[in-house]
Structure formats: C-alpha cells, structure tokens
Design an enzyme around this catalytic site. Structure first.
Site, PDB file in Angstrom:
ATOM      1  N   MET A 156      39.192  27.365  31.948  1.00 20.21           N
ATOM      2  CA  MET A 156      40.487  27.443  32.630  1.00 20.21           C
ATOM      3  C   MET A 156      40.669  28.860  33.174  1.00 20.21           C
ATOM      4  O   MET A 156      40.550  29.835  32.431  1.00 20.21           O
ATOM      5  CB  MET A 156      41.633  27.131  31.651  1.00 20.21           C
ATOM      6  CG  MET A 156      41.702  25.689  31.167  1.00 20.21           C
ATOM      7  SD  MET A 156      41.724  24.448  32.472  1.00 20.21           S
ATOM      8  CE  MET A 156      43.179  24.907  33.410  1.00 20.21           C
ATOM      9  N   MET A 178      48.469  15.293  30.856  1.00 17.26           N
ATOM     10  CA  MET A 178      49.249  16.245  30.039  1.00 17.26           C
ATOM     11  C   MET A 178      50.251  15.485  29.182  1.00 17.26           C
ATOM     12  O   MET A 178      50.853  14.519  29.657  1.00 17.26           O
ATOM     13  CB  MET A 178      50.019  17.206  30.953  1.00 17.26           C
ATOM     14  CG  MET A 178      49.151  17.952  31.928  1.00 17.26           C
ATOM     15  SD  MET A 178      50.168  19.026  32.953  1.00 17.26           S
ATOM     16  CE  MET A 178      48.935  19.577  34.142  1.00 17.26           C
ATOM     17  N   GLY A 183      48.630  23.420  32.470  1.00 16.03           N
ATOM     18  CA  GLY A 183      49.954  22.798  32.463  1.00 16.03           C
ATOM     19  C   GLY A 183      50.585  22.656  33.834  1.00 16.03           C
ATOM     20  O   GLY A 183      51.444  21.799  34.034  1.00 16.03           O
ATOM     21  N   GLY A 223      50.024  23.160  38.346  1.00 14.70           N
ATOM     22  CA  GLY A 223      49.261  23.542  39.531  1.00 14.70           C
ATOM     23  C   GLY A 223      49.897  24.764  40.170  1.00 14.70           C
ATOM     24  O   GLY A 223      51.010  25.175  39.812  1.00 14.70           O
ATOM     25  N   GLY A 224      49.176  25.358  41.103  1.00 18.48           N
ATOM     26  CA  GLY A 224      49.744  26.421  41.925  1.00 18.48           C
ATOM     27  C   GLY A 224      49.920  27.764  41.254  1.00 18.48           C
ATOM     28  O   GLY A 224      50.678  28.606  41.741  1.00 18.48           O
ATOM     29  N   ASP A 230      44.249  15.197  35.760  1.00 21.28           N
ATOM     30  CA  ASP A 230      44.850  16.050  34.732  1.00 21.28           C
ATOM     31  C   ASP A 230      45.876  15.283  33.921  1.00 21.28           C
ATOM     32  O   ASP A 230      46.963  14.970  34.408  1.00 21.28           O
ATOM     33  CB  ASP A 230      45.545  17.242  35.404  1.00 21.28           C
ATOM     34  CG  ASP A 230      44.546  18.208  36.003  1.00 21.28           C
ATOM     35  OD1 ASP A 230      43.758  18.783  35.233  1.00 21.28           O
ATOM     36  OD2 ASP A 230      44.550  18.378  37.239  1.00 21.28           O
ATOM     37  N   HIS A 239      39.298  14.950  40.163  1.00 19.73           N
ATOM     38  CA  HIS A 239      39.723  15.540  38.888  1.00 19.73           C
ATOM     39  C   HIS A 239      41.121  15.026  38.520  1.00 19.73           C
ATOM     40  O   HIS A 239      42.051  15.117  39.317  1.00 19.73           O
ATOM     41  CB  HIS A 239      39.734  17.070  39.059  1.00 19.73           C
ATOM     42  CG  HIS A 239      40.051  17.858  37.834  1.00 19.73           C
ATOM     43  ND1 HIS A 239      39.096  18.229  36.900  1.00 19.73           N
ATOM     44  CD2 HIS A 239      41.214  18.385  37.391  1.00 19.73           C
ATOM     45  CE1 HIS A 239      39.667  18.950  35.952  1.00 19.73           C
ATOM     46  NE2 HIS A 239      40.960  19.059  36.214  1.00 19.73           N
ATOM     47  N   HIS A 299      40.440  15.447  32.712  1.00 23.18           N
ATOM     48  CA  HIS A 299      40.748  16.663  31.948  1.00 23.18           C
ATOM     49  C   HIS A 299      41.964  16.370  31.084  1.00 23.18           C
ATOM     50  O   HIS A 299      43.079  16.267  31.577  1.00 23.18           O
ATOM     51  CB  HIS A 299      41.022  17.795  32.963  1.00 23.18           C
ATOM     52  CG  HIS A 299      41.466  19.071  32.339  1.00 23.18           C
ATOM     53  ND1 HIS A 299      42.045  20.090  33.086  1.00 23.18           N
ATOM     54  CD2 HIS A 299      41.397  19.539  31.070  1.00 23.18           C
ATOM     55  CE1 HIS A 299      42.325  21.109  32.301  1.00 23.18           C
ATOM     56  NE2 HIS A 299      41.944  20.798  31.070  1.00 23.18           N
ATOM     57  N   GLY A 345      43.527  22.094  43.330  1.00 23.25           N
ATOM     58  CA  GLY A 345      44.676  21.218  43.553  1.00 23.25           C
ATOM     59  C   GLY A 345      45.496  21.662  44.740  1.00 23.25           C
ATOM     60  O   GLY A 345      45.393  21.122  45.838  1.00 23.25           O
ATOM     61  N   SER A 346      46.329  22.687  44.532  1.00 27.23           N
ATOM     62  CA  SER A 346      47.277  23.076  45.583  1.00 27.23           C
ATOM     63  C   SER A 346      46.577  23.548  46.850  1.00 27.23           C
ATOM     64  O   SER A 346      47.042  23.276  47.956  1.00 27.23           O
ATOM     65  CB  SER A 346      48.244  24.139  45.060  1.00 27.23           C
ATOM     66  OG  SER A 346      47.541  25.200  44.478  1.00 27.23           O
ATOM     67  N   ASP A 389      38.740  25.866  36.710  1.00 26.18           N
ATOM     68  CA  ASP A 389      39.965  25.123  37.035  1.00 26.18           C
ATOM     69  C   ASP A 389      41.164  26.062  37.037  1.00 26.18           C
ATOM     70  O   ASP A 389      41.519  26.620  35.996  1.00 26.18           O
ATOM     71  CB  ASP A 389      40.147  24.023  35.977  1.00 26.18           C
ATOM     72  CG  ASP A 389      41.281  23.073  36.291  1.00 26.18           C
ATOM     73  OD1 ASP A 389      41.934  23.227  37.339  1.00 26.18           O
ATOM     74  OD2 ASP A 389      41.504  22.164  35.461  1.00 26.18           O
ATOM     75  N   GLY A 390      41.790  26.212  38.216  1.00 34.12           N
ATOM     76  CA  GLY A 390      43.043  26.962  38.320  1.00 34.12           C
ATOM     77  C   GLY A 390      42.951  28.112  39.303  1.00 34.12           C
ATOM     78  O   GLY A 390      42.091  28.990  39.169  1.00 34.12           O
ATOM     79  N   GLY A 391      43.816  28.071  40.323  1.00 30.78           N
ATOM     80  CA  GLY A 391      43.873  29.175  41.275  1.00 30.78           C
ATOM     81  C   GLY A 391      42.659  29.288  42.179  1.00 30.78           C
ATOM     82  O   GLY A 391      42.360  30.364  42.697  1.00 30.78           O
ATOM     83  N   MET A 406      44.677  17.360  28.650  1.00 33.19           N
ATOM     84  CA  MET A 406      45.449  18.465  28.055  1.00 33.19           C
ATOM     85  C   MET A 406      46.417  17.842  27.073  1.00 33.19           C
ATOM     86  O   MET A 406      47.639  17.814  27.279  1.00 33.19           O
ATOM     87  CB  MET A 406      46.173  19.244  29.166  1.00 33.19           C
ATOM     88  CG  MET A 406      45.215  20.109  29.967  1.00 33.19           C
ATOM     89  SD  MET A 406      45.886  20.581  31.564  1.00 33.19           S
ATOM     90  CE  MET A 406      45.373  19.164  32.524  1.00 33.19           C
ATOM     91  N   SER A 440      41.896  18.202  42.520  1.00 31.25           N
ATOM     92  CA  SER A 440      42.773  17.760  41.436  1.00 31.25           C
ATOM     93  C   SER A 440      43.944  16.977  42.012  1.00 31.25           C
ATOM     94  O   SER A 440      44.733  17.504  42.805  1.00 31.25           O
ATOM     95  CB  SER A 440      43.293  18.959  40.643  1.00 31.25           C
ATOM     96  OG  SER A 440      44.397  18.544  39.874  1.00 31.25           O
TER      97      SER A 440
HETATM   98  C1  DX5 Z   1      46.233  22.853  35.498  1.00 35.09           C
HETATM   99  C2  DX5 Z   1      45.267  21.758  35.852  1.00 35.09           C
HETATM  100  C3  DX5 Z   1      44.589  21.963  37.162  1.00 35.09           C
HETATM  101  C4  DX5 Z   1      45.510  22.066  38.350  1.00 35.09           C
HETATM  102  C5  DX5 Z   1      44.934  23.161  39.204  1.00 35.09           C
HETATM  103  O1  DX5 Z   1      46.598  22.762  34.181  1.00 35.09           O
HETATM  104  O2  DX5 Z   1      44.257  21.637  34.870  1.00 35.09           O
HETATM  105  O3  DX5 Z   1      43.541  21.013  37.386  1.00 35.09           O
HETATM  106  O4  DX5 Z   1      45.636  20.898  39.119  1.00 35.09           O
HETATM  107  O5  DX5 Z   1      45.838  23.439  40.219  1.00 35.09           O
HETATM  108  P1  DX5 Z   1      45.615  24.608  41.272  1.00 35.09           P
HETATM  109  O6  DX5 Z   1      44.290  24.368  41.949  1.00 35.09           O
HETATM  110  O7  DX5 Z   1      46.790  24.464  42.188  1.00 35.09           O
HETATM  111  O8  DX5 Z   1      45.625  25.904  40.503  1.00 35.09           O
HETATM  112 ZN    ZN Z   2      42.449  20.325  35.343  1.00 36.52          ZN
END
Ligand code: DX5
Ligand code: ZN
Length: 214
Positions: free
Chosen positions: A135, A35, A140, A142-143, A33, A31, A64, A195-196, A173-175, A66, A6
């Site tokens: 999700m 928003m 909303g 990352g991290g 994102d 990916h 993606h 992402g992170s 997606d996420g964590g 949002m 991401s």
């Molecule tokens: C969050 C995004 C993710 C985000 C994930 O709303 O949809 O794609 O980048 O970030 P990590 O991998 O750091 O949880």
């Molecule tokens: Zn995403």
C-alpha cells in the site's frame, strides 16, 4: 508494466459502463476493493456487487480485502470469480494457514502490507505467495496522496525477493498517476493499481495505456 484499474473510483450508478471501458482497455486485471468499516474506516461493497461485476468483466479479478478475518470468506471470494485474493498481513493471525487455504481454493494468494508494516514481515511467507501488494497510501479511500517512502520500500522488497527462490510479483496501490508510475517502474514494481487517476481522466482507456507505457 501490468495495470489493474480500481473500480472504487468508478460510477457506482453505472458499473457496467465502466467495466466495459476496462474490458476494451489494455488493463491486465480489474481491482476490487472490499472494505468492512472495521479493518479500515470506510465501507465499499461486498459479494453481491462482486458477483454482478464478474458477469461483465473479461479481465481477471484482483480482489483486495480490507477486512478483518478474511479467512472466513475464501469460498465466497472464489465464487465471485477472483483470480487473485489479497489479504492484509495485519488482518491475519494465521497468515500461513490463510495463504494455503486460498491456494487450495484455486486462487492465487497475495499478501498486502500497510505503509507502516516493514517488508521483513514477509520473510517467512514469501515462498508461498504469488504476489505482494504494497500500500502506497493508508487503505480505505481513493484519491489520497502517494507516500514517497514506498519507493525505498519497493527496493527493499525487491532485494528480499532476489534472495528467495520464489518470485512473487510486486503490486502497488494508492496515489498511482503519470508522475508516480515511472518512479514505481524504476524501483521494481510489476503491477500498478490506479483508481482516481483512471476514472477521472477524460479518456480512461488512454490513461490506462499511459500508465502501462510509463
Ligand atoms: C485504497 C484502495 C485503492 C484505491 C486506490 O484503500 O485499496 O485500490 O482505489 O485509489 P487511488 O488510485 O485513487 O489512490
Ligand atoms: Zn486496493
């Protein structure tokens, strides 16, 4: 396992550098994102940035959204070169119509669920989509910390897919990190967004590879 880094956690001052890293890596998608500050309490980037990203990325784009009213932007997402367009079930009053319009525009439609939305909401759309994005954090940012109930939710989605004639891929997606990736693979995930974990790693290409082989 397919991996979609991401770009949200990349260096926005030097996106080309980070996109080229993803190009060289074993990643399967990039990916993106988007928003809007309405559907989620944050604003990321929009179409001009995605157009610039498209120029440099050799990986297919997994977008993606949002945002509220994603059906109003199908043409613009397509013009940014998206291969996959993810819309949230919670953002679409006429989800079936939106999914059809995404396919008619030449993209692969995907439906995303927030952590609190049950997989049963997909029952009457599953035949129409190429991918389901679950999700594993509230969208909303990352991290954030992985929500562990996602593991059981993937298993419920896997059962729903088993009973359907269409076989959409399951994306999470996420964590996502080296600790959660093996659990996600074991539960039945096909694609992991990260992402992170990727962009804070000393060697991001290696981090992508380690998730792929998790
Ligand atoms: C969050 C995004 C993710 C985000 C994930 O709303 O949809 O794609 O980048 O970030 P990590 O991998 O750091 O949880
Ligand atoms: Zn995403």
């Amino acid at each position: 396992m397919k991996i979609a880094p991401s770009l949200l956690s990349a260096d926005f001052g030097n996106l080309q550098h980070d996109i080229e890293m993803v190009n060289r890596s074993q990643a399967d998608y990039l990916h993106l994102d988007v928003m809007d500050g309405v559907f989620v309490p944050n604003i990321s980037f929009g179409f001009p940035v995605m157009k610039a990203v498209q120029k440099h990325s050799v990986k297919p784009l997994d977008v993606h959204l949002m945002i509220v009213n994603p059906q109003n932007y199908i043409g613009q997402v397509r013009d940014c070169g998206a291969e996959i367009m993810n819309v949230h079930q919670e953002a679409c009053t006429h989800l079936h119509r939106t999914v059809q319009a995404i396919r008619a525009a030449g993209m692969r439609p995907a439906v995303t669920l927030n952590p609190a939305t049950p997989v049963v909401m997909l029952e009457d759309i599953i035949e129409e989509v190429d991918m389901i994005l679950l999700m594993s954090v509230n969208p909303g940012f990352g991290g954030q910390t992985f929500i562990t109930q996602t593991i059981a939710k993937i298993r419920r989605l896997r059962r729903l897919i088993d009973s359907s004639s269409n076989k959409p891929l399951i994306e999470i997606d996420g964590g996502v990190n080296d600790r959660t990736a093996p659990l996600l693979r074991e539960a039945g995930a096909d694609i992991l967004v990260a992402g992170s974990y990727v962009f804070s790693a000393p060697d991001p290409c290696q981090a992508i590879l380690s998730l792929k082989n998790a």
